[in-house]
Design an enzyme around this catalytic site. Structure first.
Site, PDB file in Angstrom:
ATOM      1  N   GLU A  46     -31.468  30.520  28.361  1.00 37.21           N
ATOM      2  CA  GLU A  46     -30.322  31.287  27.836  1.00 37.21           C
ATOM      3  C   GLU A  46     -29.608  30.879  26.715  1.00 37.21           C
ATOM      4  O   GLU A  46     -28.528  31.262  26.608  1.00 37.21           O
ATOM      5  CB  GLU A  46     -29.563  31.670  29.186  1.00 37.21           C
ATOM      6  CG  GLU A  46     -30.191  32.334  30.272  1.00 37.21           C
ATOM      7  CD  GLU A  46     -29.321  32.632  31.593  1.00 37.21           C
ATOM      8  OE1 GLU A  46     -28.123  31.967  31.859  1.00 37.21           O
ATOM      9  OE2 GLU A  46     -29.726  33.273  32.547  1.00 37.21           O
ATOM     10  N   HIS A  53     -26.763  39.932  32.403  1.00 36.50           N
ATOM     11  CA  HIS A  53     -28.273  39.557  31.328  1.00 36.50           C
ATOM     12  C   HIS A  53     -29.075  38.832  32.498  1.00 36.50           C
ATOM     13  O   HIS A  53     -28.917  38.541  33.552  1.00 36.50           O
ATOM     14  CB  HIS A  53     -28.100  38.849  30.374  1.00 36.50           C
ATOM     15  CG  HIS A  53     -27.640  37.292  30.567  1.00 36.50           C
ATOM     16  ND1 HIS A  53     -27.746  36.393  29.580  1.00 36.50           N
ATOM     17  CD2 HIS A  53     -27.225  36.759  31.711  1.00 36.50           C
ATOM     18  CE1 HIS A  53     -27.289  35.370  30.087  1.00 36.50           C
ATOM     19  NE2 HIS A  53     -27.128  35.430  31.198  1.00 36.50           N
ATOM     20  N   ASP A  76     -25.796  37.354  43.725  1.00 36.61           N
ATOM     21  CA  ASP A  76     -26.962  37.784  42.760  1.00 36.61           C
ATOM     22  C   ASP A  76     -28.126  38.003  43.793  1.00 36.61           C
ATOM     23  O   ASP A  76     -28.281  39.209  44.229  1.00 36.61           O
ATOM     24  CB  ASP A  76     -26.847  36.686  41.675  1.00 36.61           C
ATOM     25  CG  ASP A  76     -27.954  37.009  40.881  1.00 36.61           C
ATOM     26  OD1 ASP A  76     -28.831  38.004  40.909  1.00 36.61           O
ATOM     27  OD2 ASP A  76     -28.508  35.985  40.123  1.00 36.61           O
ATOM     28  N   LYS A 105     -21.710  38.494  32.374  1.00 34.72           N
ATOM     29  CA  LYS A 105     -22.554  37.254  31.916  1.00 34.72           C
ATOM     30  C   LYS A 105     -23.477  37.401  30.902  1.00 34.72           C
ATOM     31  O   LYS A 105     -24.568  38.039  31.527  1.00 34.72           O
ATOM     32  CB  LYS A 105     -22.865  36.865  33.386  1.00 34.72           C
ATOM     33  CG  LYS A 105     -23.503  35.413  33.289  1.00 34.72           C
ATOM     34  CD  LYS A 105     -23.756  35.003  34.865  1.00 34.72           C
ATOM     35  CE  LYS A 105     -25.281  35.060  35.119  1.00 34.72           C
ATOM     36  NZ  LYS A 105     -25.780  34.141  36.213  1.00 34.72           N
ATOM     37  N   LYS A 163     -27.330  43.769  37.674  1.00 34.43           N
ATOM     38  CA  LYS A 163     -28.595  43.504  36.756  1.00 34.43           C
ATOM     39  C   LYS A 163     -29.312  44.758  37.138  1.00 34.43           C
ATOM     40  O   LYS A 163     -29.907  45.001  38.175  1.00 34.43           O
ATOM     41  CB  LYS A 163     -29.315  42.311  37.223  1.00 34.43           C
ATOM     42  CG  LYS A 163     -28.682  40.829  37.197  1.00 34.43           C
ATOM     43  CD  LYS A 163     -29.581  39.750  37.603  1.00 34.43           C
ATOM     44  CE  LYS A 163     -29.232  38.488  37.183  1.00 34.43           C
ATOM     45  NZ  LYS A 163     -29.709  37.372  37.961  1.00 34.43           N
ATOM     46  N   SER A 182     -35.292  32.971  37.963  1.00 35.05           N
ATOM     47  CA  SER A 182     -34.951  32.797  39.147  1.00 35.05           C
ATOM     48  C   SER A 182     -34.454  34.229  40.050  1.00 35.05           C
ATOM     49  O   SER A 182     -33.473  34.276  40.255  1.00 35.05           O
ATOM     50  CB  SER A 182     -33.690  32.033  39.142  1.00 35.05           C
ATOM     51  OG  SER A 182     -32.610  32.369  38.832  1.00 35.05           O
ATOM     52  N   ASP A 190     -23.387  29.272  38.298  1.00 37.09           N
ATOM     53  CA  ASP A 190     -24.178  29.921  39.023  1.00 37.09           C
ATOM     54  C   ASP A 190     -25.309  29.013  39.680  1.00 37.09           C
ATOM     55  O   ASP A 190     -26.119  28.094  38.820  1.00 37.09           O
ATOM     56  CB  ASP A 190     -25.019  30.780  38.252  1.00 37.09           C
ATOM     57  CG  ASP A 190     -26.176  31.538  39.129  1.00 37.09           C
ATOM     58  OD1 ASP A 190     -26.153  31.318  40.251  1.00 37.09           O
ATOM     59  OD2 ASP A 190     -27.084  32.341  38.575  1.00 37.09           O
ATOM     60  N   HIS A 230     -34.410  27.600  34.758  1.00 37.01           N
ATOM     61  CA  HIS A 230     -34.221  28.045  33.284  1.00 37.01           C
ATOM     62  C   HIS A 230     -34.550  26.573  32.537  1.00 37.01           C
ATOM     63  O   HIS A 230     -34.620  27.040  31.039  1.00 37.01           O
ATOM     64  CB  HIS A 230     -32.851  28.557  33.071  1.00 37.01           C
ATOM     65  CG  HIS A 230     -32.508  29.732  33.897  1.00 37.01           C
ATOM     66  ND1 HIS A 230     -31.216  30.245  33.891  1.00 37.01           N
ATOM     67  CD2 HIS A 230     -33.302  30.564  34.424  1.00 37.01           C
ATOM     68  CE1 HIS A 230     -31.166  31.394  34.601  1.00 37.01           C
ATOM     69  NE2 HIS A 230     -32.495  31.770  34.773  1.00 37.01           N
ATOM     70  N   GLU A 240     -26.306  27.196  36.193  1.00 42.19           N
ATOM     71  CA  GLU A 240     -25.521  27.446  35.221  1.00 42.19           C
ATOM     72  C   GLU A 240     -24.130  26.765  35.248  1.00 42.19           C
ATOM     73  O   GLU A 240     -23.539  27.137  36.368  1.00 42.19           O
ATOM     74  CB  GLU A 240     -25.575  29.047  35.155  1.00 42.19           C
ATOM     75  CG  GLU A 240     -26.972  29.805  34.748  1.00 42.19           C
ATOM     76  CD  GLU A 240     -26.929  31.122  34.849  1.00 42.19           C
ATOM     77  OE1 GLU A 240     -26.015  31.884  34.924  1.00 42.19           O
ATOM     78  OE2 GLU A 240     -27.937  31.547  35.385  1.00 42.19           O
ATOM     79  N   GLU A 242     -21.367  31.695  41.646  1.00 39.69           N
ATOM     80  CA  GLU A 242     -22.339  32.558  42.168  1.00 39.69           C
ATOM     81  C   GLU A 242     -23.435  31.883  42.988  1.00 39.69           C
ATOM     82  O   GLU A 242     -23.968  30.950  42.630  1.00 39.69           O
ATOM     83  CB  GLU A 242     -22.911  33.111  40.708  1.00 39.69           C
ATOM     84  CG  GLU A 242     -24.276  33.991  40.762  1.00 39.69           C
ATOM     85  CD  GLU A 242     -24.668  34.405  39.269  1.00 39.69           C
ATOM     86  OE1 GLU A 242     -23.640  34.540  38.472  1.00 39.69           O
ATOM     87  OE2 GLU A 242     -25.791  34.687  39.185  1.00 39.69           O
TER      88      GLU A 242
END
Ligand SMILES: C=C(OP(=O)(O)O)C(=O)O
Ligand SMILES: [Mg+2]
Length: 401
Positions: free
Chosen positions: A196, A355, A302, A378, A327, A42, A232, A146, A155, A275
Protein backbone atom coordinates in the site's frame (compact mmCIF):
# COMPACT_ATOMS: atom_id res chain seq x y z
CA UNK A 1 -32.25 7.36 -20.69
CA UNK A 2 -30.21 5.19 -18.37
CA UNK A 3 -31.28 1.89 -19.91
CA UNK A 4 -28.10 -0.19 -20.12
CA UNK A 5 -27.21 -0.98 -23.73
CA UNK A 6 -23.76 -2.51 -23.30
CA UNK A 7 -21.58 -4.01 -20.59
CA UNK A 8 -17.98 -4.78 -21.47
CA UNK A 9 -15.58 -6.65 -19.22
CA UNK A 10 -11.82 -6.99 -19.50
CA UNK A 11 -8.75 -7.98 -17.52
CA UNK A 12 -6.48 -5.11 -16.46
CA UNK A 13 -3.50 -4.87 -14.11
CA UNK A 14 -3.82 -4.02 -10.45
CA UNK A 15 -1.12 -2.32 -8.35
CA UNK A 16 0.48 -5.66 -7.42
CA UNK A 17 0.76 -6.56 -11.10
CA UNK A 18 -2.05 -9.10 -10.82
CA UNK A 19 -4.99 -9.21 -13.21
CA UNK A 20 -8.29 -7.75 -12.06
CA UNK A 21 -11.71 -7.09 -13.63
CA UNK A 22 -12.62 -3.78 -15.28
CA UNK A 23 -16.17 -3.08 -16.42
CA UNK A 24 -17.58 -0.50 -18.86
CA UNK A 25 -21.29 0.25 -18.77
CA UNK A 26 -22.96 2.20 -21.59
CA UNK A 27 -26.51 3.54 -21.54
CA UNK A 28 -29.14 4.34 -24.17
CA UNK A 29 -28.37 8.05 -24.17
CA UNK A 30 -24.60 7.50 -24.34
CA UNK A 31 -23.92 7.58 -20.59
CA UNK A 32 -20.65 5.86 -19.79
CA UNK A 33 -19.15 4.42 -16.61
CA UNK A 34 -15.92 2.51 -16.06
CA UNK A 35 -14.79 0.86 -12.81
CA UNK A 36 -12.34 -1.80 -11.66
CA UNK A 37 -12.33 -4.29 -8.81
CA UNK A 38 -9.65 -4.03 -6.11
CA UNK A 39 -8.24 -7.12 -4.41
CA UNK A 40 -7.22 -7.97 -0.83
CA UNK A 41 -4.22 -9.89 0.53
CA UNK A 42 -5.27 -10.14 4.17
CA UNK A 43 -8.79 -11.14 3.21
CA UNK A 44 -11.48 -12.00 5.76
CA UNK A 45 -12.74 -15.56 5.81
CA UNK A 46 -16.34 -14.40 5.32
CA UNK A 47 -15.81 -12.10 2.33
CA UNK A 48 -17.68 -12.55 -0.93
CA UNK A 49 -15.65 -14.69 -3.30
CA UNK A 50 -13.18 -13.22 -5.75
CA UNK A 51 -12.80 -15.59 -8.71
CA UNK A 52 -9.78 -15.65 -11.04
CA UNK A 53 -10.54 -12.68 -13.33
CA UNK A 54 -10.87 -14.64 -16.59
CA UNK A 55 -13.33 -17.05 -14.96
CA UNK A 56 -15.25 -14.20 -13.31
CA UNK A 57 -15.47 -12.37 -16.63
CA UNK A 58 -16.66 -15.46 -18.54
CA UNK A 59 -19.29 -16.23 -15.89
CA UNK A 60 -20.53 -12.63 -15.75
CA UNK A 61 -20.72 -12.43 -19.56
CA UNK A 62 -22.86 -15.53 -19.61
CA UNK A 63 -25.12 -14.91 -16.61
CA UNK A 64 -25.09 -11.23 -15.65
CA UNK A 65 -24.71 -9.25 -18.88
CA UNK A 66 -27.95 -10.63 -20.44
CA UNK A 67 -29.87 -9.59 -17.32
CA UNK A 68 -28.55 -6.03 -17.61
CA UNK A 69 -28.40 -5.13 -21.31
CA UNK A 70 -31.79 -3.83 -22.44
CA UNK A 71 -33.22 -4.87 -19.05
CA UNK A 72 -31.86 -2.66 -16.25
CA UNK A 73 -31.43 1.09 -15.78
CA UNK A 74 -27.98 2.28 -14.70
CA UNK A 75 -29.58 5.08 -12.68
CA UNK A 76 -31.47 2.56 -10.61
CA UNK A 77 -28.65 1.12 -8.54
CA UNK A 78 -30.81 -1.25 -6.51
CA UNK A 79 -32.22 -2.74 -9.72
CA UNK A 80 -28.74 -3.22 -11.22
CA UNK A 81 -27.42 -4.83 -8.05
CA UNK A 82 -30.50 -7.04 -7.68
CA UNK A 83 -29.89 -8.26 -11.25
CA UNK A 84 -26.29 -9.10 -10.30
CA UNK A 85 -27.51 -11.10 -7.29
CA UNK A 86 -30.12 -12.87 -9.40
CA UNK A 87 -27.55 -13.70 -12.08
CA UNK A 88 -25.21 -15.10 -9.45
CA UNK A 89 -27.74 -17.04 -7.41
CA UNK A 90 -25.41 -17.69 -4.43
CA UNK A 91 -24.91 -15.93 -1.07
CA UNK A 92 -21.33 -15.00 -1.73
CA UNK A 93 -21.00 -14.21 -5.45
CA UNK A 94 -19.05 -17.42 -5.96
CA UNK A 95 -20.69 -17.88 -9.38
CA UNK A 96 -19.96 -14.62 -11.22
CA UNK A 97 -17.26 -13.53 -8.76
CA UNK A 98 -17.45 -10.54 -6.42
CA UNK A 99 -14.78 -8.96 -8.62
CA UNK A 100 -17.05 -8.95 -11.68
CA UNK A 101 -20.04 -7.94 -9.56
CA UNK A 102 -18.39 -4.96 -7.89
CA UNK A 103 -16.81 -3.69 -11.12
CA UNK A 104 -20.20 -3.77 -12.89
CA UNK A 105 -22.04 -2.28 -9.90
CA UNK A 106 -19.63 0.66 -9.64
CA UNK A 107 -19.47 1.18 -13.43
CA UNK A 108 -23.28 1.32 -13.57
CA UNK A 109 -23.29 3.97 -10.83
CA UNK A 110 -20.82 6.04 -12.81
CA UNK A 111 -22.89 5.65 -15.98
CA UNK A 112 -25.97 6.79 -14.03
CA UNK A 113 -24.08 9.86 -12.79
CA UNK A 114 -22.79 10.57 -16.30
CA UNK A 115 -26.32 10.69 -17.73
CA UNK A 116 -27.35 13.10 -14.99
CA UNK A 117 -24.26 15.22 -15.55
CA UNK A 118 -23.68 15.02 -11.79
CA UNK A 119 -20.59 13.99 -9.88
CA UNK A 120 -20.77 10.39 -8.66
CA UNK A 121 -20.98 11.38 -4.97
CA UNK A 122 -24.08 13.46 -5.72
CA UNK A 123 -25.78 10.73 -7.74
CA UNK A 124 -25.15 8.32 -4.84
CA UNK A 125 -25.70 10.66 -1.91
CA UNK A 126 -27.98 13.44 -3.11
CA UNK A 127 -27.83 17.17 -3.63
CA UNK A 128 -26.84 18.02 -0.06
CA UNK A 129 -23.64 15.97 0.02
CA UNK A 130 -20.24 17.48 -0.64
CA UNK A 131 -20.06 19.68 2.45
CA UNK A 132 -18.29 17.20 4.73
CA UNK A 133 -15.18 15.26 3.90
CA UNK A 134 -13.72 12.15 5.46
CA UNK A 135 -10.48 12.22 7.41
CA UNK A 136 -7.98 10.14 5.41
CA UNK A 137 -6.24 7.40 7.36
CA UNK A 138 -2.77 7.18 5.79
CA UNK A 139 -0.70 4.01 6.01
CA UNK A 140 2.93 5.02 6.75
CA UNK A 141 4.51 1.86 8.17
CA UNK A 142 3.33 -1.66 7.62
CA UNK A 143 4.02 -5.34 7.44
CA UNK A 144 1.84 -8.35 8.10
CA UNK A 145 0.49 -9.79 4.87
CA UNK A 146 1.43 -6.62 2.96
CA UNK A 147 5.22 -6.88 3.27
CA UNK A 148 7.63 -9.66 4.21
CA UNK A 149 10.07 -9.30 7.11
CA UNK A 150 8.51 -6.10 8.51
CA UNK A 151 6.24 -5.26 11.46
CA UNK A 152 3.78 -7.81 12.90
CA UNK A 153 1.03 -5.16 13.02
CA UNK A 154 -0.17 -4.76 9.46
CA UNK A 155 -0.69 -0.98 9.29
CA UNK A 156 0.37 2.11 11.26
CA UNK A 157 -2.12 4.76 10.13
CA UNK A 158 -1.87 8.53 10.44
CA UNK A 159 -5.15 10.29 11.30
CA UNK A 160 -5.01 14.09 10.87
CA UNK A 161 -8.12 14.65 12.99
CA UNK A 162 -7.62 18.40 13.39
CA UNK A 163 -6.99 19.22 9.72
CA UNK A 164 -9.02 22.25 8.59
CA UNK A 165 -9.55 20.78 5.11
CA UNK A 166 -9.25 17.50 3.29
CA UNK A 167 -6.38 18.97 1.28
CA UNK A 168 -4.47 19.82 4.49
CA UNK A 169 -5.19 16.33 5.77
CA UNK A 170 -3.92 14.61 2.62
CA UNK A 171 -0.70 16.64 2.59
CA UNK A 172 -0.15 16.09 6.32
CA UNK A 173 -0.28 12.33 5.80
CA UNK A 174 2.22 12.51 2.96
CA UNK A 175 4.51 14.65 5.13
CA UNK A 176 4.35 12.12 7.97
CA UNK A 177 5.17 9.40 5.42
CA UNK A 178 8.32 11.24 4.31
CA UNK A 179 9.26 12.17 7.90
CA UNK A 180 9.10 8.47 8.82
CA UNK A 181 11.62 7.85 6.01
CA UNK A 182 13.93 10.51 7.46
CA UNK A 183 13.72 8.97 10.93
CA UNK A 184 14.41 5.50 9.55
CA UNK A 185 17.42 6.84 7.70
CA UNK A 186 18.74 8.49 10.89
CA UNK A 187 18.55 5.07 12.52
CA UNK A 188 20.26 3.43 9.53
CA UNK A 189 17.25 1.26 8.84
CA UNK A 190 17.02 0.48 5.14
CA UNK A 191 13.61 -0.35 3.76
CA UNK A 192 11.36 -0.59 0.75
CA UNK A 193 7.62 -0.18 0.58
CA UNK A 194 4.79 -2.63 1.13
CA UNK A 195 1.76 -3.20 -1.07
CA UNK A 196 0.00 0.00 0.00
CA UNK A 197 3.02 2.30 -0.27
CA UNK A 198 3.78 2.28 3.47
CA UNK A 199 7.41 1.86 4.56
CA UNK A 200 8.15 -1.77 5.35
CA UNK A 201 11.25 -1.71 7.56
CA UNK A 202 12.61 -4.77 9.28
CA UNK A 203 11.95 -3.42 12.77
CA UNK A 204 9.77 -4.66 15.60
CA UNK A 205 6.42 -3.14 16.45
CA UNK A 206 7.72 -1.21 19.46
CA UNK A 207 10.31 0.61 17.34
CA UNK A 208 7.60 1.35 14.75
CA UNK A 209 5.48 2.92 17.50
CA UNK A 210 8.39 5.14 18.57
CA UNK A 211 9.10 6.27 15.02
CA UNK A 212 5.49 6.92 13.99
CA UNK A 213 4.82 8.72 17.28
CA UNK A 214 7.85 10.95 16.72
CA UNK A 215 7.01 11.61 13.06
CA UNK A 216 3.46 12.53 13.98
CA UNK A 217 4.61 15.03 16.65
CA UNK A 218 7.14 16.63 14.30
CA UNK A 219 4.54 17.13 11.56
CA UNK A 220 1.88 18.20 14.06
CA UNK A 221 4.16 21.03 15.24
CA UNK A 222 4.89 21.95 11.63
CA UNK A 223 1.29 22.12 10.43
CA UNK A 224 -0.28 23.41 13.65
CA UNK A 225 -3.23 21.04 13.85
CA UNK A 226 -3.90 17.86 15.73
CA UNK A 227 -2.65 14.62 14.17
CA UNK A 228 -3.30 11.27 15.78
CA UNK A 229 -2.53 7.79 14.70
CA UNK A 230 -4.08 4.35 14.66
CA UNK A 231 -3.56 0.76 13.62
CA UNK A 232 -4.85 -2.06 11.53
CA UNK A 233 -3.67 -5.00 13.61
CA UNK A 234 -5.19 -7.54 11.17
CA UNK A 235 -5.64 -9.79 14.22
CA UNK A 236 -6.97 -12.77 12.28
CA UNK A 237 -3.62 -13.05 10.50
CA UNK A 238 -1.76 -13.20 13.84
CA UNK A 239 -4.21 -15.60 15.46
CA UNK A 240 -3.39 -19.29 15.81
CA UNK A 241 -6.81 -20.85 16.32
CA UNK A 242 -5.41 -24.21 17.49
CA UNK A 243 -3.34 -22.62 20.23
CA UNK A 244 -5.81 -19.79 20.90
CA UNK A 245 -2.97 -17.28 20.81
CA UNK A 246 -1.82 -14.24 18.85
CA UNK A 247 1.63 -14.99 17.45
CA UNK A 248 4.03 -12.04 17.40
CA UNK A 249 7.69 -12.37 16.31
CA UNK A 250 8.93 -12.03 19.88
CA UNK A 251 6.12 -13.65 21.89
CA UNK A 252 2.59 -15.11 22.00
CA UNK A 253 -0.39 -13.49 23.65
CA UNK A 254 -3.57 -15.25 24.69
CA UNK A 255 -6.86 -13.45 24.08
CA UNK A 256 -6.94 -11.70 27.48
CA UNK A 257 -3.35 -10.58 27.03
CA UNK A 258 -4.13 -9.35 23.52
CA UNK A 259 -7.06 -7.28 24.83
CA UNK A 260 -4.85 -5.80 27.57
CA UNK A 261 -2.00 -5.13 25.11
CA UNK A 262 -4.27 -3.23 22.72
CA UNK A 263 -5.96 -1.31 25.55
CA UNK A 264 -2.51 -0.25 26.82
CA UNK A 265 -1.48 0.89 23.34
CA UNK A 266 -4.67 2.95 23.07
CA UNK A 267 -3.87 4.68 26.36
CA UNK A 268 -0.13 5.10 25.79
CA UNK A 269 -0.35 6.49 22.25
CA UNK A 270 -3.83 8.02 22.38
CA UNK A 271 -4.72 5.87 19.40
CA UNK A 272 -7.73 7.29 17.59
CA UNK A 273 -8.42 4.13 15.58
CA UNK A 274 -7.82 0.39 16.00
CA UNK A 275 -8.93 -2.00 13.27
CA UNK A 276 -9.23 -5.75 13.72
CA UNK A 277 -7.39 -5.95 17.02
CA UNK A 278 -8.77 -9.46 17.51
CA UNK A 279 -9.66 -12.56 15.54
CA UNK A 280 -12.52 -12.37 13.02
CA UNK A 281 -14.53 -15.04 14.88
CA UNK A 282 -14.19 -13.56 18.35
CA UNK A 283 -17.16 -11.20 18.86
CA UNK A 284 -16.83 -11.62 22.64
CA UNK A 285 -13.24 -10.42 22.72
CA UNK A 286 -14.18 -7.47 20.48
CA UNK A 287 -17.00 -6.67 22.93
CA UNK A 288 -14.64 -6.84 25.94
CA UNK A 289 -12.13 -4.51 24.31
CA UNK A 290 -14.90 -2.13 23.19
CA UNK A 291 -16.16 -2.08 26.75
CA UNK A 292 -12.70 -1.19 27.99
CA UNK A 293 -11.60 1.51 25.53
CA UNK A 294 -14.50 2.06 23.13
CA UNK A 295 -15.17 5.47 24.72
CA UNK A 296 -11.61 6.59 23.86
CA UNK A 297 -11.09 5.23 20.37
CA UNK A 298 -12.72 3.62 17.36
CA UNK A 299 -12.63 -0.16 17.42
CA UNK A 300 -13.24 -1.04 13.79
CA UNK A 301 -14.27 -4.41 12.37
CA UNK A 302 -12.87 -5.27 8.95
CA UNK A 303 -12.42 -9.05 8.74
CA UNK A 304 -14.93 -9.20 11.61
CA UNK A 305 -17.79 -7.66 9.62
CA UNK A 306 -16.64 -7.94 5.97
CA UNK A 307 -19.16 -5.18 5.04
CA UNK A 308 -21.91 -7.73 5.69
CA UNK A 309 -25.13 -6.57 7.40
CA UNK A 310 -25.78 -10.01 8.98
CA UNK A 311 -22.38 -9.95 10.66
CA UNK A 312 -22.86 -6.29 11.64
CA UNK A 313 -26.23 -7.10 13.27
CA UNK A 314 -24.47 -9.77 15.33
CA UNK A 315 -21.81 -7.25 16.34
CA UNK A 316 -24.39 -4.62 17.30
CA UNK A 317 -26.31 -7.18 19.40
CA UNK A 318 -23.16 -8.22 21.22
CA UNK A 319 -21.56 -4.77 21.61
CA UNK A 320 -18.58 -5.79 19.48
CA UNK A 321 -16.66 -2.80 18.02
CA UNK A 322 -18.05 0.69 17.40
CA UNK A 323 -17.02 1.12 13.79
CA UNK A 324 -17.13 -0.87 10.56
CA UNK A 325 -14.74 -0.93 7.62
CA UNK A 326 -16.55 -0.71 4.28
CA UNK A 327 -14.93 -2.40 1.29
CA UNK A 328 -17.45 -2.75 -1.56
CA UNK A 329 -15.65 -5.79 -3.01
CA UNK A 330 -16.00 -7.67 0.29
CA UNK A 331 -19.76 -7.80 -0.30
CA UNK A 332 -19.99 -7.40 -4.10
CA UNK A 333 -22.29 -4.43 -4.81
CA UNK A 334 -22.73 -0.76 -3.92
CA UNK A 335 -26.25 -1.51 -2.68
CA UNK A 336 -24.92 -3.98 -0.11
CA UNK A 337 -22.17 -1.54 0.90
CA UNK A 338 -24.75 1.27 1.30
CA UNK A 339 -27.00 -0.94 3.41
CA UNK A 340 -24.08 -1.75 5.70
CA UNK A 341 -23.19 1.96 6.00
CA UNK A 342 -26.78 2.93 6.82
CA UNK A 343 -27.20 0.17 9.38
CA UNK A 344 -23.91 1.20 10.97
CA UNK A 345 -24.85 4.88 11.14
CA UNK A 346 -28.29 4.08 12.62
CA UNK A 347 -26.60 2.15 15.40
CA UNK A 348 -23.81 4.60 16.22
CA UNK A 349 -21.09 2.63 14.41
CA UNK A 350 -18.75 4.89 12.40
CA UNK A 351 -18.34 3.67 8.81
CA UNK A 352 -14.79 3.86 7.44
CA UNK A 353 -14.61 3.52 3.65
CA UNK A 354 -11.56 1.56 2.54
CA UNK A 355 -9.30 0.62 -0.34
CA UNK A 356 -7.72 -2.84 -0.68
CA UNK A 357 -4.02 -3.64 -0.73
CA UNK A 358 -4.33 -4.45 -4.44
CA UNK A 359 -5.80 -1.36 -6.12
CA UNK A 360 -6.30 0.40 -9.45
CA UNK A 361 -6.74 4.06 -10.46
CA UNK A 362 -10.47 3.70 -9.72
CA UNK A 363 -11.77 6.53 -7.51
CA UNK A 364 -15.23 5.22 -6.59
CA UNK A 365 -14.47 4.96 -2.87
CA UNK A 366 -13.63 8.66 -2.64
CA UNK A 367 -17.15 9.43 -3.92
CA UNK A 368 -18.70 6.77 -1.72
CA UNK A 369 -17.14 8.36 1.36
CA UNK A 370 -18.47 11.83 0.48
CA UNK A 371 -21.86 10.44 -0.58
CA UNK A 372 -22.38 8.72 2.78
CA UNK A 373 -20.83 11.40 5.01
CA UNK A 374 -18.36 8.82 6.29
CA UNK A 375 -16.07 10.25 8.98
CA UNK A 376 -12.98 8.40 7.71
CA UNK A 377 -11.55 6.94 4.52
CA UNK A 378 -8.59 4.54 4.53
CA UNK A 379 -6.76 4.78 1.25
CA UNK A 380 -3.01 4.97 1.86
CA UNK A 381 -0.79 8.04 1.87
CA UNK A 382 1.29 7.85 -1.33
CA UNK A 383 1.53 5.80 -4.55
CA UNK A 384 -0.46 6.37 -7.76
CA UNK A 385 -3.34 4.03 -7.03
CA UNK A 386 -3.66 5.60 -3.52
CA UNK A 387 -3.23 9.23 -4.60
CA UNK A 388 -5.90 8.62 -7.28
CA UNK A 389 -8.47 8.54 -4.44
CA UNK A 390 -6.83 11.26 -2.33
CA UNK A 391 -6.54 13.65 -5.26
CA UNK A 392 -10.16 12.92 -6.19
CA UNK A 393 -11.20 14.02 -2.68
CA UNK A 394 -9.27 17.26 -3.16
CA UNK A 395 -10.99 17.78 -6.53
CA UNK A 396 -14.43 17.09 -5.08
CA UNK A 397 -13.79 19.63 -2.31
CA UNK A 398 -12.49 22.15 -4.84
CA UNK A 399 -15.52 21.71 -7.13
CA UNK A 400 -17.98 21.81 -4.25
CA UNK A 401 -16.83 25.16 -2.89
C1 LIG B 1 -6.77 -2.90 3.25
C2 LIG B 1 -6.53 -4.03 3.91
O1 LIG B 1 -5.81 -5.03 3.36
P1 LIG B 1 -6.36 -6.09 2.31
O2 LIG B 1 -6.91 -5.33 1.17
O3 LIG B 1 -5.13 -6.89 1.99
O4 LIG B 1 -7.42 -6.87 3.04
C3 LIG B 1 -7.03 -4.25 5.28
O5 LIG B 1 -6.79 -5.31 5.86
O6 LIG B 1 -7.71 -3.39 5.81
MG1 LIG C 1 -7.97 -4.49 7.72
Amino acid sequence: MTLITDVRLRRILDSRGNPTVEADVVTESGGFGRAAAPSGASTGEYEAVERPPSEAIAAAREDAVPRLVGEAYAGNQREVDAALHAADGTDDFSEIGANSAVAISMAAAKAGADVLGAPLFQHLGGAFRGQNFPIPLGNVVGGGEHAADATDIQEFLVAPVGAPSVEDAVFANATVHSTVADLLEERDVPCGKGDEGAWAPSIDDSEAFEIVDEAVSIVQDEVGFNIGFGLDVAGAELYDSDAGTYEYSDRSRDTDEQIEYIAELVREYDLVYVEDPLDEDDYDAFADLTDEVGDQTLICGDDLFVTNTDRLVEGIDRGAANSILIKPNQIGTLTDAFDAIELAAQNGYDPVISHRSGETEDTTIAHLAVATDAPFIKTGAVGGERTAKLNELIRIADDAT
